[in-house]
Structures are given as C-alpha cells and as structure tokens.
Design a protein around this motif. Structure first.
Motif, PDB file in Angstrom:
ATOM      1  N   CYS A  23       0.818  -1.218   0.000  1.00 21.27           N
ATOM      2  CA  CYS A  23       0.000   0.000   0.000  1.00 21.27           C
ATOM      3  C   CYS A  23       0.850   1.266   0.000  1.00 21.27           C
ATOM      4  O   CYS A  23       0.322   2.359  -0.164  1.00 21.27           O
ATOM      5  N   GLY A  24       2.163   1.134   0.191  1.00 23.01           N
ATOM      6  CA  GLY A  24       3.013   2.314   0.190  1.00 23.01           C
ATOM      7  C   GLY A  24       4.453   1.949   0.443  1.00 23.01           C
ATOM      8  O   GLY A  24       4.773   0.802   0.751  1.00 23.01           O
ATOM      9  N   GLU A  25       5.305   2.952   0.308  1.00 24.78           N
ATOM     10  CA  GLU A  25       6.720   2.768   0.597  1.00 24.78           C
ATOM     11  C   GLU A  25       7.298   4.106   1.004  1.00 24.78           C
ATOM     12  O   GLU A  25       6.704   5.161   0.757  1.00 24.78           O
ATOM     13  N   ALA A  26       8.450   4.042   1.656  1.00 29.00           N
ATOM     14  CA  ALA A  26       9.123   5.265   2.094  1.00 29.00           C
ATOM     15  C   ALA A  26      10.626   5.023   2.093  1.00 29.00           C
ATOM     16  O   ALA A  26      11.076   3.880   2.175  1.00 29.00           O
ATOM     17  N   ASP A  27      11.381   6.129   2.011  1.00 25.18           N
ATOM     18  CA  ASP A  27      12.836   5.996   1.993  1.00 25.18           C
ATOM     19  C   ASP A  27      13.510   6.640   3.203  1.00 25.18           C
ATOM     20  O   ASP A  27      14.736   6.680   3.265  1.00 25.18           O
ATOM     21  N   LEU A  33       7.180   6.697   9.034  1.00 21.40           N
ATOM     22  CA  LEU A  33       6.207   6.888  10.112  1.00 21.40           C
ATOM     23  C   LEU A  33       4.965   7.599   9.577  1.00 21.40           C
ATOM     24  O   LEU A  33       3.831   7.200   9.870  1.00 21.40           O
ATOM     25  N   GLU A  34       5.171   8.629   8.768  1.00 21.74           N
ATOM     26  CA  GLU A  34       4.032   9.354   8.191  1.00 21.74           C
ATOM     27  C   GLU A  34       3.173   8.434   7.320  1.00 21.74           C
ATOM     28  O   GLU A  34       1.943   8.431   7.417  1.00 21.74           O
ATOM     29  N   ALA A  35       3.825   7.628   6.480  1.00 21.30           N
ATOM     30  CA  ALA A  35       3.082   6.700   5.619  1.00 21.30           C
ATOM     31  C   ALA A  35       2.318   5.676   6.455  1.00 21.30           C
ATOM     32  O   ALA A  35       1.161   5.370   6.161  1.00 21.30           O
ATOM     33  N   ALA A  36       2.942   5.165   7.492  1.00 20.08           N
ATOM     34  CA  ALA A  36       2.266   4.184   8.347  1.00 20.08           C
ATOM     35  C   ALA A  36       1.039   4.793   9.008  1.00 20.08           C
ATOM     36  O   ALA A  36      -0.026   4.173   9.054  1.00 20.08           O
ATOM     37  N   LEU A  37       1.166   6.002   9.507  1.00 24.11           N
ATOM     38  CA  LEU A  37       0.032   6.658  10.164  1.00 24.11           C
ATOM     39  C   LEU A  37      -1.092   6.945   9.169  1.00 24.11           C
ATOM     40  O   LEU A  37      -2.274   6.833   9.516  1.00 24.11           O
ATOM     41  N   ASP A  38      -0.743   7.297   7.939  1.00 21.88           N
ATOM     42  CA  ASP A  38      -1.752   7.579   6.911  1.00 21.88           C
ATOM     43  C   ASP A  38      -2.400   6.312   6.364  1.00 21.88           C
ATOM     44  O   ASP A  38      -3.609   6.269   6.154  1.00 21.88           O
ATOM     45  N   LEU A  39      -1.593   5.277   6.122  1.00 20.78           N
ATOM     46  CA  LEU A  39      -2.063   4.087   5.417  1.00 20.78           C
ATOM     47  C   LEU A  39      -2.512   2.945   6.330  1.00 20.78           C
ATOM     48  O   LEU A  39      -3.242   2.067   5.891  1.00 20.78           O
ATOM     49  N   ARG A  40      -2.040   2.942   7.562  1.00 25.77           N
ATOM     50  CA  ARG A  40      -2.380   1.910   8.559  1.00 25.77           C
ATOM     51  C   ARG A  40      -2.204   0.486   8.013  1.00 25.77           C
ATOM     52  O   ARG A  40      -3.134  -0.321   8.032  1.00 25.77           O
ATOM     53  N   PRO A  41      -0.996   0.152   7.540  1.00 19.71           N
ATOM     54  CA  PRO A  41      -0.779  -1.184   6.980  1.00 19.71           C
ATOM     55  C   PRO A  41      -0.828  -2.264   8.060  1.00 19.71           C
ATOM     56  O   PRO A  41      -0.546  -2.009   9.233  1.00 19.71           O
ATOM     57  N   ALA A  42      -1.147  -3.471   7.635  1.00 24.85           N
ATOM     58  CA  ALA A  42      -1.178  -4.607   8.552  1.00 24.85           C
ATOM     59  C   ALA A  42       0.233  -5.106   8.857  1.00 24.85           C
ATOM     60  O   ALA A  42       0.472  -5.705   9.912  1.00 24.85           O
ATOM     61  N   ALA A  43       1.160  -4.856   7.932  1.00 26.22           N
ATOM     62  CA  ALA A  43       2.542  -5.300   8.096  1.00 26.22           C
ATOM     63  C   ALA A  43       3.484  -4.239   7.535  1.00 26.22           C
ATOM     64  O   ALA A  43       3.141  -3.539   6.589  1.00 26.22           O
ATOM     65  N   LEU A  65       1.991   1.101  17.447  1.00 21.95           N
ATOM     66  CA  LEU A  65       0.878   1.808  16.812  1.00 21.95           C
ATOM     67  C   LEU A  65      -0.442   1.151  17.217  1.00 21.95           C
ATOM     68  O   LEU A  65      -0.497  -0.055  17.462  1.00 21.95           O
ATOM     69  N   PRO A  66      -1.509   1.927  17.308  1.00 18.84           N
ATOM     70  CA  PRO A  66      -2.786   1.428  17.848  1.00 18.84           C
ATOM     71  C   PRO A  66      -3.343   0.182  17.158  1.00 18.84           C
ATOM     72  O   PRO A  66      -3.991  -0.639  17.793  1.00 18.84           O
ATOM     73  N   TRP A  67      -3.108   0.008  15.860  1.00 20.50           N
ATOM     74  CA  TRP A  67      -3.655  -1.151  15.160  1.00 20.50           C
ATOM     75  C   TRP A  67      -2.697  -2.345  15.167  1.00 20.50           C
ATOM     76  O   TRP A  67      -2.988  -3.386  14.598  1.00 20.50           O
ATOM     77  N   ALA A  68      -1.544  -2.217  15.856  1.00 21.44           N
ATOM     78  CA  ALA A  68      -0.578  -3.301  16.071  1.00 21.44           C
ATOM     79  C   ALA A  68      -0.143  -4.011  14.783  1.00 21.44           C
ATOM     80  O   ALA A  68      -0.346  -5.214  14.620  1.00 21.44           O
ATOM     81  N   PRO A 104      10.137 -17.111   5.576  1.00 18.49           N
ATOM     82  CA  PRO A 104       8.710 -17.474   5.674  1.00 18.49           C
ATOM     83  C   PRO A 104       7.874 -16.225   5.953  1.00 18.49           C
ATOM     84  O   PRO A 104       7.460 -15.960   7.087  1.00 18.49           O
ATOM     85  N   LEU A 105       7.615 -15.447   4.924  1.00 17.58           N
ATOM     86  CA  LEU A 105       7.002 -14.125   5.096  1.00 17.58           C
ATOM     87  C   LEU A 105       5.622 -14.172   5.726  1.00 17.58           C
ATOM     88  O   LEU A 105       5.296 -13.321   6.549  1.00 17.58           O
ATOM     89  N   THR A 106       4.797 -15.129   5.356  1.00 18.35           N
ATOM     90  CA  THR A 106       3.465 -15.162   5.966  1.00 18.35           C
ATOM     91  C   THR A 106       3.558 -15.490   7.447  1.00 18.35           C
ATOM     92  O   THR A 106       2.759 -14.992   8.241  1.00 18.35           O
ATOM     93  N   ALA A 107       4.538 -16.281   7.848  1.00 21.01           N
ATOM     94  CA  ALA A 107       4.715 -16.555   9.277  1.00 21.01           C
ATOM     95  C   ALA A 107       5.226 -15.323  10.002  1.00 21.01           C
ATOM     96  O   ALA A 107       4.872 -15.075  11.158  1.00 21.01           O
ATOM     97  N   LEU A 108       6.061 -14.543   9.337  1.00 14.00           N
ATOM     98  CA  LEU A 108       6.662 -13.366   9.969  1.00 14.00           C
ATOM     99  C   LEU A 108       5.744 -12.138   9.939  1.00 14.00           C
ATOM    100  O   LEU A 108       5.754 -11.327  10.859  1.00 14.00           O
ATOM    101  N   LEU A 109       4.965 -12.007   8.881  1.00  9.43           N
ATOM    102  CA  LEU A 109       4.156 -10.800   8.696  1.00  9.43           C
ATOM    103  C   LEU A 109       2.655 -11.043   8.799  1.00  9.43           C
ATOM    104  O   LEU A 109       1.868 -10.129   8.676  1.00  9.43           O
ATOM    105  N   GLY A 110       2.264 -12.271   8.988  1.00 10.70           N
ATOM    106  CA  GLY A 110       0.834 -12.575   9.064  1.00 10.70           C
ATOM    107  C   GLY A 110       0.344 -13.207   7.777  1.00 10.70           C
ATOM    108  O   GLY A 110       1.068 -13.311   6.794  1.00 10.70           O
ATOM    109  N   THR A 111      -0.888 -13.593   7.796  1.00 10.42           N
ATOM    110  CA  THR A 111      -1.459 -14.242   6.627  1.00 10.42           C
ATOM    111  C   THR A 111      -1.749 -13.227   5.547  1.00 10.42           C
ATOM    112  O   THR A 111      -1.926 -12.040   5.807  1.00 10.42           O
ATOM    113  N   VAL A 112      -1.794 -13.704   4.363  1.00  6.32           N
ATOM    114  CA  VAL A 112      -2.018 -12.854   3.186  1.00  6.32           C
ATOM    115  C   VAL A 112      -3.479 -12.436   3.143  1.00  6.32           C
ATOM    116  O   VAL A 112      -4.370 -13.135   3.443  1.00  6.32           O
TER     117      VAL A 112
END
Length: 112
Positions: A23-27, A33-43, A65-68, A104-112
C-alpha cells in the motif's frame, strides 16, 4: 521502508509474489512513520539503517501503533541481528536482506 530504491523494488517483487498487497513505501524514518500513520498497513518492512534515524527504534515505534501492525526489520549489516540478540526481547523480528527471498514471510508478517 528502505533508502535504497533498488531494494524497495526487490522487496516489492518478493512480497507481491508471496501474496501481499503493497500500500506504500518510504525511503526515510520520517516518511515511513508518516506513511504508516496515513495508510495503517497490517505489516511493515523496516530497514535497520535509515538516513534520518535508527531503523531499530522505528521498528519498535511501529510495533506500538494502535492497530498493532506486524513489523519485520531487515538489514544487510550482520551486526543488526547481534544487536537485537543482546537487547531485551521486545518482539522485534529480524531477517537479513540476503535471506528475504527465502524467508517465511506469511509466518513473519501474518497471513495474506
């Protein structure tokens, strides 16, 4: 987030192939932090060495972050894994950049 555009492109391909939607990227630390607060990604994938701040500290901040969101720290610097092993266990997960394609990305970041 990573300051290397080539690595961001590689991570995008790896994560997309694993079934994740990007959903986004940053450099930078601030941009991440701004992108995370705006986009609220799951991972969130965070580079340990960012040009404007400590990626390890950012990963720890993202975990509160509130949505963990699930947070995965990466680095091409082998010392980062040692730094984390010596720190109190705060839940930060680490994968060396060289291991990311086989991680093992799904194990590390959650299910797809």
């Amino acid at each position: 987030m990573d300051d290397d555009a080539r690595f961001r492109a590689l991570a995008l391909r790896i994560l997309t192939a694993a079934g994740f939607t990007i959903c986004g990227e940053a450099d930078t630390w601030a941009g991440g932090l701004e992108a995370a607060l705006d986009l609220r990604p799951a991972a969130i994938l965070v580079d340990a060495r960012l040009p404007d701040g400590d990626g390890i500290a950012l990963a720890r901040r993202m975990m509160t972050l509130p949505w963990a969101p699930q947070v995965l720290l990466t680095s091409s610097d082998d010392d980062v894994g040692s730094e984390l092993a010596e720190a109190p266990n705060d839940g930060v997960r680490f994968v060396p950049k060289s291991d990311l394609p086989d991680a093992p990305l799904t194990a590390l970041l959650g299910t797809v």
